[in-house]
Design a protein around this motif. Structure first.
Motif, PDB file in Angstrom:
ATOM      1  N   ARG A   1       0.587  -0.914   0.072  1.00 26.52           N
ATOM      2  CA  ARG A   1       0.581   0.073   0.209  1.00 26.52           C
ATOM      3  C   ARG A   1       0.802   1.100  -0.039  1.00 26.52           C
ATOM      4  O   ARG A   1       1.420   1.105   1.171  1.00 26.52           O
ATOM      5  CB  ARG A   1      -0.851  -0.182   1.583  1.00 26.52           C
ATOM      6  CG  ARG A   1      -2.139   1.044   1.315  1.00 26.52           C
ATOM      7  CD  ARG A   1      -2.737   1.701   3.153  1.00 26.52           C
ATOM      8  NE  ARG A   1      -1.011   2.025   3.447  1.00 26.52           N
ATOM      9  CZ  ARG A   1      -0.953   1.762   4.934  1.00 26.52           C
ATOM     10  NH1 ARG A   1      -2.361   0.914   5.172  1.00 26.52           N
ATOM     11  NH2 ARG A   1      -0.389   1.984   5.991  1.00 26.52           N
ATOM     12  N   THR A   2       0.382   2.436  -1.103  1.00 28.44           N
ATOM     13  CA  THR A   2       1.212   3.571  -0.829  1.00 28.44           C
ATOM     14  C   THR A   2      -0.186   4.677  -0.454  1.00 28.44           C
ATOM     15  O   THR A   2      -1.248   4.378  -0.855  1.00 28.44           O
ATOM     16  CB  THR A   2       2.029   3.782  -2.277  1.00 28.44           C
ATOM     17  OG1 THR A   2       0.958   4.049  -3.249  1.00 28.44           O
ATOM     18  CG2 THR A   2       2.964   2.977  -3.055  1.00 28.44           C
ATOM     19  N   ARG A   3       0.291   5.801   0.415  1.00 29.32           N
ATOM     20  CA  ARG A   3      -0.357   6.881   0.360  1.00 29.32           C
ATOM     21  C   ARG A   3       0.350   8.365   0.683  1.00 29.32           C
ATOM     22  O   ARG A   3       1.442   7.923   0.627  1.00 29.32           O
ATOM     23  CB  ARG A   3      -0.610   7.005   1.898  1.00 29.32           C
ATOM     24  CG  ARG A   3      -1.820   7.372   2.504  1.00 29.32           C
ATOM     25  CD  ARG A   3      -2.325   7.175   4.046  1.00 29.32           C
ATOM     26  NE  ARG A   3      -2.936   5.731   3.999  1.00 29.32           N
ATOM     27  CZ  ARG A   3      -3.013   5.246   5.214  1.00 29.32           C
ATOM     28  NH1 ARG A   3      -3.345   5.100   6.002  1.00 29.32           N
ATOM     29  NH2 ARG A   3      -4.276   4.331   4.595  1.00 29.32           N
ATOM     30  N   TYR A   4      -0.506   8.752   0.247  1.00 33.02           N
ATOM     31  CA  TYR A   4      -0.070  10.416  -0.227  1.00 33.02           C
ATOM     32  C   TYR A   4      -0.551  11.616   0.322  1.00 33.02           C
ATOM     33  O   TYR A   4      -1.377  11.674   0.704  1.00 33.02           O
ATOM     34  CB  TYR A   4       0.328  10.039  -1.984  1.00 33.02           C
ATOM     35  CG  TYR A   4      -0.806   9.527  -2.366  1.00 33.02           C
ATOM     36  CD1 TYR A   4      -1.727  10.411  -2.399  1.00 33.02           C
ATOM     37  CD2 TYR A   4      -0.864   8.258  -3.033  1.00 33.02           C
ATOM     38  CE1 TYR A   4      -2.936  10.047  -3.063  1.00 33.02           C
ATOM     39  CE2 TYR A   4      -1.856   7.630  -3.391  1.00 33.02           C
ATOM     40  CZ  TYR A   4      -3.104   8.500  -3.401  1.00 33.02           C
ATOM     41  OH  TYR A   4      -3.873   7.834  -4.291  1.00 33.02           O
ATOM     42  N   ASN A   5       0.414  12.749  -0.065  1.00 29.29           N
ATOM     43  CA  ASN A   5      -0.700  14.167   0.705  1.00 29.29           C
ATOM     44  C   ASN A   5      -2.150  14.009  -0.637  1.00 29.29           C
ATOM     45  O   ASN A   5      -2.485  13.490  -1.444  1.00 29.29           O
ATOM     46  CB  ASN A   5       0.004  14.975  -0.267  1.00 29.29           C
ATOM     47  CG  ASN A   5      -0.142  16.617  -0.115  1.00 29.29           C
ATOM     48  OD1 ASN A   5      -1.305  16.692  -0.635  1.00 29.29           O
ATOM     49  ND2 ASN A   5      -0.164  17.084   0.838  1.00 29.29           N
ATOM     50  N   ALA A   6      -3.064  14.085   0.190  1.00 30.81           N
ATOM     51  CA  ALA A   6      -4.243  14.352  -0.302  1.00 30.81           C
ATOM     52  C   ALA A   6      -4.585  15.385  -1.351  1.00 30.81           C
ATOM     53  O   ALA A   6      -5.682  15.351  -2.022  1.00 30.81           O
ATOM     54  CB  ALA A   6      -5.259  15.242   0.959  1.00 30.81           C
ATOM     55  N   LYS A   7      -3.596  16.461  -1.505  1.00 32.39           N
ATOM     56  CA  LYS A   7      -3.757  17.778  -2.501  1.00 32.39           C
ATOM     57  C   LYS A   7      -3.284  16.695  -3.994  1.00 32.39           C
ATOM     58  O   LYS A   7      -3.482  17.455  -5.124  1.00 32.39           O
ATOM     59  CB  LYS A   7      -2.417  18.924  -2.586  1.00 32.39           C
ATOM     60  CG  LYS A   7      -3.378  19.543  -1.389  1.00 32.39           C
ATOM     61  CD  LYS A   7      -1.849  20.333  -0.984  1.00 32.39           C
ATOM     62  CE  LYS A   7      -2.847  21.745   0.248  1.00 32.39           C
ATOM     63  NZ  LYS A   7      -2.083  23.172  -0.397  1.00 32.39           N
ATOM     64  N   LEU A   8      -2.568  15.907  -4.021  1.00 30.04           N
ATOM     65  CA  LEU A   8      -2.388  15.764  -5.483  1.00 30.04           C
ATOM     66  C   LEU A   8      -3.859  14.318  -5.578  1.00 30.04           C
ATOM     67  O   LEU A   8      -4.182  13.951  -5.151  1.00 30.04           O
ATOM     68  CB  LEU A   8      -1.215  13.729  -4.745  1.00 30.04           C
ATOM     69  CG  LEU A   8       0.149  14.163  -4.516  1.00 30.04           C
ATOM     70  CD1 LEU A   8       0.988  13.355  -3.974  1.00 30.04           C
ATOM     71  CD2 LEU A   8       0.681  15.186  -6.348  1.00 30.04           C
ATOM     72  N   ILE A   9      -3.611  14.931  -6.562  1.00 29.81           N
ATOM     73  CA  ILE A   9      -4.998  13.130  -7.920  1.00 29.81           C
ATOM     74  C   ILE A   9      -4.926  12.040  -7.921  1.00 29.81           C
ATOM     75  O   ILE A   9      -4.109  11.371  -8.908  1.00 29.81           O
ATOM     76  CB  ILE A   9      -5.400  14.645  -9.049  1.00 29.81           C
ATOM     77  CG1 ILE A   9      -5.413  16.116  -8.927  1.00 29.81           C
ATOM     78  CG2 ILE A   9      -6.250  13.449  -9.432  1.00 29.81           C
ATOM     79  CD1 ILE A   9      -6.540  16.529  -8.540  1.00 29.81           C
ATOM     80  N   PRO A  10      -5.325  11.038  -6.898  1.00 28.62           N
ATOM     81  CA  PRO A  10      -5.194   9.865  -7.374  1.00 28.62           C
ATOM     82  C   PRO A  10      -5.156   9.167  -8.479  1.00 28.62           C
ATOM     83  O   PRO A  10      -4.427   8.167  -8.948  1.00 28.62           O
ATOM     84  CB  PRO A  10      -5.784   9.503  -6.312  1.00 28.62           C
ATOM     85  CG  PRO A  10      -7.259  10.310  -5.563  1.00 28.62           C
ATOM     86  CD  PRO A  10      -6.767  11.561  -6.365  1.00 28.62           C
ATOM     87  N   GLN A  11      -6.786   9.820  -9.331  1.00 26.47           N
ATOM     88  CA  GLN A  11      -6.111   9.324 -10.633  1.00 26.47           C
ATOM     89  C   GLN A  11      -4.550   9.458 -11.689  1.00 26.47           C
ATOM     90  O   GLN A  11      -4.754   8.392 -12.536  1.00 26.47           O
ATOM     91  CB  GLN A  11      -7.288   9.561 -11.154  1.00 26.47           C
ATOM     92  CG  GLN A  11      -8.341   9.423 -10.500  1.00 26.47           C
ATOM     93  CD  GLN A  11      -9.642   9.940  -9.259  1.00 26.47           C
ATOM     94  OE1 GLN A  11      -8.426  10.560  -8.797  1.00 26.47           O
ATOM     95  NE2 GLN A  11     -10.296   9.431  -8.726  1.00 26.47           N
ATOM     96  N   TYR A  12      -4.220  10.661 -11.749  1.00 24.27           N
ATOM     97  CA  TYR A  12      -3.365  11.143 -12.474  1.00 24.27           C
ATOM     98  C   TYR A  12      -1.862   9.716 -11.953  1.00 24.27           C
ATOM     99  O   TYR A  12      -1.708   9.321 -12.876  1.00 24.27           O
ATOM    100  CB  TYR A  12      -2.406  12.697 -12.539  1.00 24.27           C
ATOM    101  CG  TYR A  12      -1.252  12.283 -12.445  1.00 24.27           C
ATOM    102  CD1 TYR A  12      -1.720  12.859 -14.321  1.00 24.27           C
ATOM    103  CD2 TYR A  12      -0.353  12.596 -11.697  1.00 24.27           C
ATOM    104  CE1 TYR A  12      -0.126  12.688 -14.819  1.00 24.27           C
ATOM    105  CE2 TYR A  12       1.045  12.614 -12.432  1.00 24.27           C
ATOM    106  CZ  TYR A  12       1.149  13.313 -14.351  1.00 24.27           C
ATOM    107  OH  TYR A  12       2.236  12.721 -14.066  1.00 24.27           O
ATOM    108  N   LEU A  13      -1.605  10.105 -10.831  1.00 28.55           N
ATOM    109  CA  LEU A  13      -1.280   8.928  -9.858  1.00 28.55           C
ATOM    110  C   LEU A  13      -0.922   7.925 -10.709  1.00 28.55           C
ATOM    111  O   LEU A  13      -0.528   6.152 -11.105  1.00 28.55           O
ATOM    112  CB  LEU A  13      -0.738   8.725  -9.059  1.00 28.55           C
ATOM    113  CG  LEU A  13      -0.918  10.463  -7.834  1.00 28.55           C
ATOM    114  CD1 LEU A  13      -0.902  10.093  -5.979  1.00 28.55           C
ATOM    115  CD2 LEU A  13       0.688  10.489  -8.324  1.00 28.55           C
TER     116      LEU A  13
END
Length: 497
Positions: free
Chosen positions: A422-434
C-alpha cells in the motif's frame, strides 16, 4: 485471410466461366480435342495397367453449374483422366515398413504433396510385398498426387528422377490426358474442391475428397487449348498481386488487434509528457507543493506516525527518459508517498475481526467487497494496515505482479493481505493521475529494470520508492485525468470492433 481468399476464389471462378480471357475465332475446336482426349485416356489405362472404364455421358437434362462461352464444352472429370486412391486400411500399415535397402520400394506420404518435395519421407516396403499387393499404387514422373487427410486437396506433380515408389492411404494419384493443359486442370481442381467443401460445411476448409462415384461425375469446363493457356497466364499474373494483398491484409489485421493497446499506450505517454493538455500560467507551483509534502512528511515522522526513511538520491539528468514542460518536475515516488507499507500476513477466514483484501478480490480495478474474507489481527496492528480512500495497492507476486489498484468506495474498515503493497500520499495530489502513471510504459519499464532474477519484475518497496514520475501542477493533473477519461474508453470500444 477472408477477403484475400474470397478474392482468390472469385478470380478462379471468373476464369472457369470464361470471364477473365477473350474467346478468339482462331482458337482450335474443342470437340476435336475431346475426341483426342478419349483416345489418350485409353492409352493411359494401358500405361497404368488399369481396368478401362466406360465414358461417363452428360445427360441432356443435367443441370450445368454456370454458363460458359459457346466455343467451350462441359466434360465429366472421369473422362479426362484416371484416378487412384491409396491402399485401403490394413493393406499398408507401419508394421510393414522396413529400412531402406536395394530390395525396398519407397512409400510416398501426404507431406510430399503438402510440402511439394518428393525427397521427403523414410518409409519403405519390401520388393516382395510390392510385387504381391502394391503394384497398382505405383507413382511416376508426371503423376499428380493429392493429399486426402488432414490438409486436404494439396496437389504436387511428381518431378523427374523420383525414387521408385507407391502412394500411401492418405494420397490420391491423378493422371490427366496431355491434351488438357495440366496447370489449367489444377486451377479447376483447386476451385471445385473448395466449392464442394463450402457446400458441405460452414467454413471453407476442405473436409474430404468426394467419393469417386461423385468425384468422377463432376463437370469441368473445357476451353480451347489456346484459351486454357491464356487463362493460366492471366492467373499467374493476378495471383501474385492477391498474395501481396493477403500479406498486407494480415499485417493490417495484426495492427487492428494491437491498435487499441498501442493507442492506449500512446495516449498515456502523451499525457505524462504534457502533450495532451495545456500548461496554464494560472496553475499552482509544483515546487511549492513538493515543499508542503516534504514538511508534512517531516511532521509525520516526528509524530512517529510514519517511519523515518533513508534519503533518496537526487534525479540525474540521464535518468529522465524525455523532456517535460517547464512547470512540471521529475520526482521520486518515495518522496511523494508518505508511506510504502507491505500487507498483513494472516490466513483468510469466513468470520473474524476485520476484512482483509486479497489480490483475488480485486477485479476490473476495483475491490469486490462481497468476496473479501476476514482475518484476526490485534487491535494495535489494525491502524498500520488499515485501508483508506485513494490508497494505491500494488501486487507483489503472481501473474498480476506490479499491477496497481486505486482503493475507492470502502464500505467498512478493512486491511490488505501480505502479497500487496500500500502507498499513501498527500491529499492534494490527484489519485487518478498517479494511477494513470502506474499504467504507463514508463512505470512498467522502471519496474522491469528493478528485477532481481530472471525476467520476473520485482515489485517491492525499494523499487517503487526509487521510481521517477513526471509531476504536473495539481490543476493540470486534473485536466489530464478528465482528458483521458474521455479518450481511453474509445480504446476499449475499438477492441470490440
Amino acid at each position: 485471410m477472408v477477403l484475400a481468399e474470397d478474392l482468390r476464389q472469385a478470380v478462379l471462378q471468373a476464369a472457369l466461366q470464361g470471364k477473365l480471357t477473350e474467346q478468339l475465332e482462331t482458337d482450335s475446336d474443342v470437340d476435336e480435342m475431346l475426341i483426342n482426349i478419349q483416345k489418350e485416356k485409353k492409352l493411359l489405362f494401358y500405361k497404368k495397367n488399369a481396368r478401362e472404364e466406360k465414358k461417363i455421358p452428360i445427360e441432356e437434362e443435367e443441370e450445368k453449374p454456370y454458363d460458359i462461352p459457346l466455343n467451350w464444352r462441359w466434360e465429366k472429370l472421369g473422362n479426362i483422366g484416371i484416378y487412384k486412391k491409396g491402399p485401403f486400411g490394413s493393406a499398408l500399415t507401419k508394421s510393414m515398413f522396413v529400412p531402406k535397402s536395394e530390395n525396398t520400394v519407397k512409400v510416398y506420404e501426404q507431406k510430399n504433396a503438402i510440402q511439394k518435395d518428393a525427397s521427403l519421407g523414410e518409409y519403405y516396403i519390401t520388393k516382395e510385398y510390392f510385387d504381391f499387393k502394391m503394384k497398382g499404387f505405383v507413382v511416376e514422373t508426371g503423376d499428380i498426387i493429392v493429399s486426402c487427410a488432414g490438409t486436404i486437396g494439396e496437389t504436387y506433380i511428381m518431378p523427374d528422377n523420383i525414387e521408385f515408389g507407391i502412394i500411401n492411404q492418405a494420397l490420391m494419384r491423378m493422371n490427366i490426358v496431355q491434351s488438357l493443359n495440366i496447370t489449367y486442370f489444377l486451377i479447376y481442381f483447386d476451385s471445385v474442391l473448395k466449392m464442394e467443401a463450402q457446400k458441405g460445411s460452414k467454413g471453407s476448409a476442405i473436409k474430404n475428397i468426394p467419393p469417386f462415384e461423385v468425384f468422377k461425375k463432376m463437370l469441368i469446363p473445357i476451353p480451347p487449348v489456346e484459351e486454357q493457356q491464356r487463362i493460366v497466364d492471366k492467373i499467374n499474373e493476378i495471383m501474385p498481386k492477391i498474395d501481396e494483398y493477403e500479406t498486407i491484409e494480415k499485417e493490417l489485421e495484426a495492427l487492428k488487434k494491437e491498435f487499441p493497446t498501442n493507442m492506449k499506450d500512446a495516449l498515456l505517454q502523451a499525457a505524462i509528457q504534457g502533450k495532451l493538455t495545456e500548461q496554464l500560467e494560472a496553475d499552482s507551483s509544483v515546487d511549492e507543493l513538493l515543499e508542503v509534502i516534504r514538511k508534512e512528511k517531516e511532521e509525520l515522522t516526528t509524530q512517529k506516525k510514519i517511519k523515518k526513511e533513508k534519503a533518496l538520491s537526487d534525479i540525474e539528468e540521464e535518468e529522465t527518459p524525455f523532456d517535460i514542460p517547464d512547470s512540471w518536475r521529475w520526482v521520486r515516488w518515495g518522496n511523494l508517498a508518505y508511506s510504502i507499507q507491505y500487507g498483513y500476513n494472516a490466513p483468510a477466514q469466513e468470520s473474524g475481526k476485520i476484512k482483509m483484501v486479497r489480490i483475488s478480490d480485486i477485479q476490473d480495478n476495483s475491490v469486490n467487497w462481497n468476496s473479501v474474507p476476514y482475518c484476526d489481527i490485534s487491535d494495535g496492528e489494525i491502524e498500520t494496515y488499515l485501508l483508506k480512500e485513494n490508497d494505491i495497492l500494488f501486487a507483489r507476486t503472481g501473474g498480476t505482479v506490479g499491477k496497481s489498484f486505486l482503493v475507492n468506495n470502502v464500505p467498512e474498515d478493512a486491511i490488505y493481505a501480505g502479497y500487496l503493497i500500500r502507498t499513501r500520499y498527500n491529499a492534494k495530489l490527484i489519485p487518478q493521475y498517479l494511477k494513470l502513471f502506474m499504467e504507463s510504459q514508463l512505470y512498467w519499464v522502471q519496474l522491469q529494470n528493478g528485477k532481481t532474477q530472471g525476467c520476473q519484475p520485482n515489485c517491492n518497496g525499494q523499487t517503487l520508492s526509487k521510481m521517477i514520475i513526471p509531476l504536473p501542477p495539481i490543476e493540470e493533473q486534473q485536466r489530464i485525468v478528465e482528458r483521458l477519461d474521455a479518450l481511453l474508453p474509445l480504446c476499449e470500444d475499438l477492441r470490440e470492433v
